[in-house]
Motif scaffolding. Structure first.
Motif, mmCIF file in Angstrom:
data_model
loop_
_atom_site.group_PDB
_atom_site.id
_atom_site.type_symbol
_atom_site.label_atom_id
_atom_site.label_comp_id
_atom_site.label_asym_id
_atom_site.label_seq_id
_atom_site.Cartn_x
_atom_site.Cartn_y
_atom_site.Cartn_z
ATOM 1 N N UNK A 124 0.821 -1.210 0.000
ATOM 2 C CA UNK A 124 0.000 0.000 0.000
ATOM 3 C C UNK A 124 0.860 1.267 0.000
ATOM 4 N N UNK A 125 0.591 2.179 -0.948
ATOM 5 C CA UNK A 125 1.318 3.445 -1.019
ATOM 6 C C UNK A 125 0.954 4.305 0.191
ATOM 7 N N UNK A 126 1.963 4.954 0.753
ATOM 8 C CA UNK A 126 1.764 5.807 1.923
ATOM 9 C C UNK A 126 2.760 6.961 1.866
ATOM 10 N N UNK A 133 12.601 17.208 15.866
ATOM 11 C CA UNK A 133 12.533 18.098 17.031
ATOM 12 C C UNK A 133 11.489 17.619 18.037
ATOM 13 N N UNK A 134 10.437 16.963 17.544
ATOM 14 C CA UNK A 134 9.373 16.456 18.435
ATOM 15 C C UNK A 134 9.469 14.947 18.648
ATOM 16 N N UNK A 135 10.465 14.277 18.030
ATOM 17 C CA UNK A 135 10.580 12.818 18.102
ATOM 18 C C UNK A 135 9.332 12.149 17.538
ATOM 19 N N UNK A 136 8.786 12.733 16.476
ATOM 20 C CA UNK A 136 7.518 12.303 15.910
ATOM 21 C C UNK A 136 7.695 11.782 14.497
ATOM 22 N N UNK A 137 6.966 10.718 14.207
ATOM 23 C CA UNK A 137 6.953 10.159 12.857
ATOM 24 C C UNK A 137 5.521 9.745 12.547
ATOM 25 N N UNK A 138 5.097 9.986 11.310
ATOM 26 C CA UNK A 138 3.738 9.650 10.915
ATOM 27 C C UNK A 138 3.692 8.929 9.584
ATOM 28 N N UNK A 139 2.603 8.219 9.359
ATOM 29 C CA UNK A 139 2.338 7.545 8.091
ATOM 30 C C UNK A 139 0.913 7.875 7.692
ATOM 31 N N UNK A 140 0.748 8.366 6.462
ATOM 32 C CA UNK A 140 -0.576 8.719 5.963
ATOM 33 C C UNK A 140 -0.948 7.901 4.744
ATOM 34 N N UNK A 141 -2.230 7.573 4.630
ATOM 35 C CA UNK A 141 -2.769 6.794 3.510
ATOM 36 C C UNK A 141 -3.955 7.543 2.908
ATOM 37 N N UNK A 142 -4.051 7.547 1.582
ATOM 38 C CA UNK A 142 -5.286 7.952 0.927
ATOM 39 C C UNK A 142 -6.162 6.713 0.845
ATOM 40 N N UNK A 143 -7.437 6.860 1.142
ATOM 41 C CA UNK A 143 -8.373 5.741 1.078
ATOM 42 C C UNK A 143 -9.632 6.187 0.342
ATOM 43 N N UNK A 178 -7.942 -0.765 7.761
ATOM 44 C CA UNK A 178 -8.223 0.570 7.226
ATOM 45 C C UNK A 178 -9.168 0.474 6.030
ATOM 46 N N UNK A 179 -9.809 1.581 5.669
ATOM 47 C CA UNK A 179 -10.667 1.578 4.476
ATOM 48 C C UNK A 179 -9.864 1.229 3.226
ATOM 49 N N UNK A 180 -10.568 0.785 2.212
ATOM 50 C CA UNK A 180 -9.935 0.403 0.941
ATOM 51 C C UNK A 180 -9.192 1.579 0.332
ATOM 52 N N UNK A 181 -8.318 1.251 -0.608
ATOM 53 C CA UNK A 181 -7.557 2.281 -1.315
ATOM 54 C C UNK A 181 -7.694 2.116 -2.794
#
Length: 181
Positions: A124-126, A133-143, A178-181
């Protein structure tokens, strides 16, 4: 437009076919997903995937987040048109949200994808975001039901790389929910 010279008609027709063929051959999976999503952009917030109920407790627990700390009033995407949820764990927190806008449009609006890069979670593409600086990492998906975004923030001594490894593993386990893509 009509041209009297036959050669020009043929040249314009060939050029038009070539442009259409090139465009069709260069469409990526992500663009196909976005085109598919465009058919659903009339979704209201009520129809969005709800991370507060869509993320199984066992997956949260296995990822180090306490299901009992669920906060469904969490600020998510800096605006209306979304549903969000937050959980806390021993080393940090998980924020998850869904939004009615496609990921790129949401990023342009909310300004949170600077420094992002495309990644693949299983097949799945993401898009991955990092904020050292915030020690933050995210992953986003279009669905087909909007954007889904997962974000892990860890506290020291863990690093942003630890956050990225944790959110990637969480996304691998969650993507079937997660919802379909």
């Amino acid at each position: 437009m009509q041209f009297r010279a036959r050669g020009r008609e043929f040249t314009l027709l060939a050029l038009a076919v070539g442009v259409v063929w090139t465009a069709a051959c260069s469409i990526s999976e992500t663009q196909v997903g976005r085109a598919h999503f465009a058919q659903h952009k009339s979704l209201g917030v009520a129809e969005l995937w709800d991370p507060c109920v869509g993320i199984p407790e066992n997956i949260l627990h296995d990822a180090g987040f306490d299901p009992e700390t669920k906060d469904n009033q969490a600020e998510s995407a800096k605006g209306k048109g979304d549903k969000g949820c937050r959980w806390r764990g021993g080393h940090g927190e998980l924020n998850a949200f869904s939004h009615t806008l496609p990921l790129r449009q949401l990023a342009d609006t909310a300004g949170f994808l600077s420094g992002s890069e495309p990644v693949t979670i299983d097949d799945r593409a993401a898009t991955e975001t990092r904020d050292p600086a915030r020690n933050t990492c995210g992953v986003g998906f279009d669905t087909t039901e909007g954007t889904v975004f997962l974000e892990v923030t860890n506290h020291s001594p863990l690093t942003v790389d630890d956050s990225c490894a944790q959110v990637a593993e969480l996304a691998r386990r969650l993507h079937v929910h997660l919802p379909a893509y």
